[in-house]
Design an enzyme around this catalytic site. Structure first.
Site, mmCIF file in Angstrom:
data_model
loop_
_atom_site.group_PDB
_atom_site.id
_atom_site.type_symbol
_atom_site.label_atom_id
_atom_site.label_comp_id
_atom_site.label_asym_id
_atom_site.label_seq_id
_atom_site.Cartn_x
_atom_site.Cartn_y
_atom_site.Cartn_z
ATOM 1 N N HIS A 145 43.003 42.839 41.158
ATOM 2 C CA HIS A 145 42.109 42.843 39.927
ATOM 3 C C HIS A 145 41.762 44.140 39.438
ATOM 4 O O HIS A 145 41.392 44.457 38.535
ATOM 5 C CB HIS A 145 40.884 41.770 40.106
ATOM 6 C CG HIS A 145 41.445 40.752 40.368
ATOM 7 N ND1 HIS A 145 42.321 39.839 39.720
ATOM 8 C CD2 HIS A 145 41.019 39.477 41.264
ATOM 9 C CE1 HIS A 145 42.371 38.726 40.355
ATOM 10 N NE2 HIS A 145 41.458 38.473 41.228
ATOM 11 N N ASP A 191 44.297 31.555 49.434
ATOM 12 C CA ASP A 191 43.818 30.637 48.280
ATOM 13 C C ASP A 191 44.172 29.574 47.652
ATOM 14 O O ASP A 191 43.629 28.634 46.818
ATOM 15 C CB ASP A 191 42.832 31.456 47.479
ATOM 16 C CG ASP A 191 43.464 32.593 46.947
ATOM 17 O OD1 ASP A 191 44.564 32.725 47.108
ATOM 18 O OD2 ASP A 191 42.821 33.661 46.379
#
Length: 308
Positions: free
Chosen positions: A117, A235
């Site tokens: 990110h 995840d």
């Protein structure tokens, strides 16, 4: 197989913080106990010059000296400290080292990393510097004697889109960014990469693996990498607090095998990083990561047999 870590550089977080910092040491302990063939080594810190290959020098300085703007720290989600800055450098350094070794041995790993990110001028989403971006640019700089620029494919299978990586490389044809992620998950404003595959909430094994197969086929049609950097996020697992997908243990293992086999079949070295993992039980996140290392070790042995 060489594995690089920076688990002794622990980011001090306030009580109740939702980032599971303990997962890295737990993973390292499990790897030592269960996969003794791995060679674990402490990562060196990335230098200012290395970080500046993918990040604005002013941003690098602001993280180093603590002058980073408050709004950027809010986006990152970590309070600034000298430990935060050092850990971020070490995480990048571990992916750099893994890439160098992968180019020699076929496969190598970073216990942390996958900080996708972070863009050139700011971090976000628990990501300070973008390890895959810095390592890609540095491997290209170190391969200047090749007849053409080193071509890197970033295969990002974290459940969250790799918006920072896509932004850094959006005008760079020598790096191909593939992201398979949750459609309705963070970041809510996606950054277009070379190949983005968004998946619905509740996506299960069969649908996910079909989408991955299609993405790998398209990658092969459009790009011929000399190096793969694989972000093996835990995840997408059904037990993840932030993931919203429903992959089982078997689904995650099949995902990993597809990526490692894709690179193996084409003779493309692969470095991997763990990326995200926020299991309701931290043990589940660590188990998913141990499973990834188990598959990676099997393919590393194949690379060694190939080179004999």
């Amino acid at each position: 197989m060489q594995v690089f870590y920076a688990t002794q550089f622990v980011l001090p977080l306030p009580a109740g913080h939702r980032f599971p910092m303990a997962k890295y040491q737990l993973l390292r302990d499990r790897l030592v106990q269960e996969l003794p063939e791995l060679r674990l080594m402490q990562a060196e810190a990335a230098s200012d010059g290395e970080l500046a290959l993918a990040h604005a020098p002013g941003y690098v300085r602001s993280i180093a000296d603590g002058s980073v703007a408050a709004e950027i720290l809010r986006e990152i989600g970590f309070p600034w400290s000298a430990g935060m800055a050092e850990r971020a450098r070490r995480s990048v350094g571990a992916t750099i080292a893994a890439c160098r070794i992968a180019l020699q041995e076929g496969i190598a790993a970073n216990i942390a990393g996958g900080t996708h990110h972070a863009s050139a001028e700011r971090g976000g989403g628990f990501c300070v510097f973008n390890d895959a971006a810095v390592a890609s640019r540095l491997m290209q700089a170190e391969s200047v004697r090749r007849q053409r620029a080193l071509r890197v494919a970033v295969i990002d299978l974290d459940v969250h889109q790799g918006n920072g990586t896509a932004r850094i490389f959006r005008k760079d044809p020598s790096v191909f960014t593939l992201s398979l992620h949750g459609r309705n998950n963070f970041p809510f404003r996606k950054e277009a990469g070379d190949l983005d595959v968004d998946l619905p909430d509740g996506c299960r094994d069969d649908e996910y693996l079909c989408a991955l197969d299609g993405a790998l086929q398209e990658l092969e049609h459009r790009f011929s990498p000399d190096l793969v950097i694989y972000l093996a996020g835990a995840d997408p697992h059904e037990g993840d607090r932030l993931g919203r997908l429903k992959l089982t243990w078997d689904g995650l293992e099949a995902r990993d095998r597809r990526v490692f086999d894709w690179a193996w079949q084409r003779g493309v070295p692969l470095a991997f990083a763990m990326a995200g993992g926020y299991g309701r039980r931290i043990e589940d996140t660590v188990q998913a990561q141990v499973n990834t290392f188990t598959v990676a070790s099997q393919y590393w042995r194949r690379w060694q047999n190939r080179s004999r």
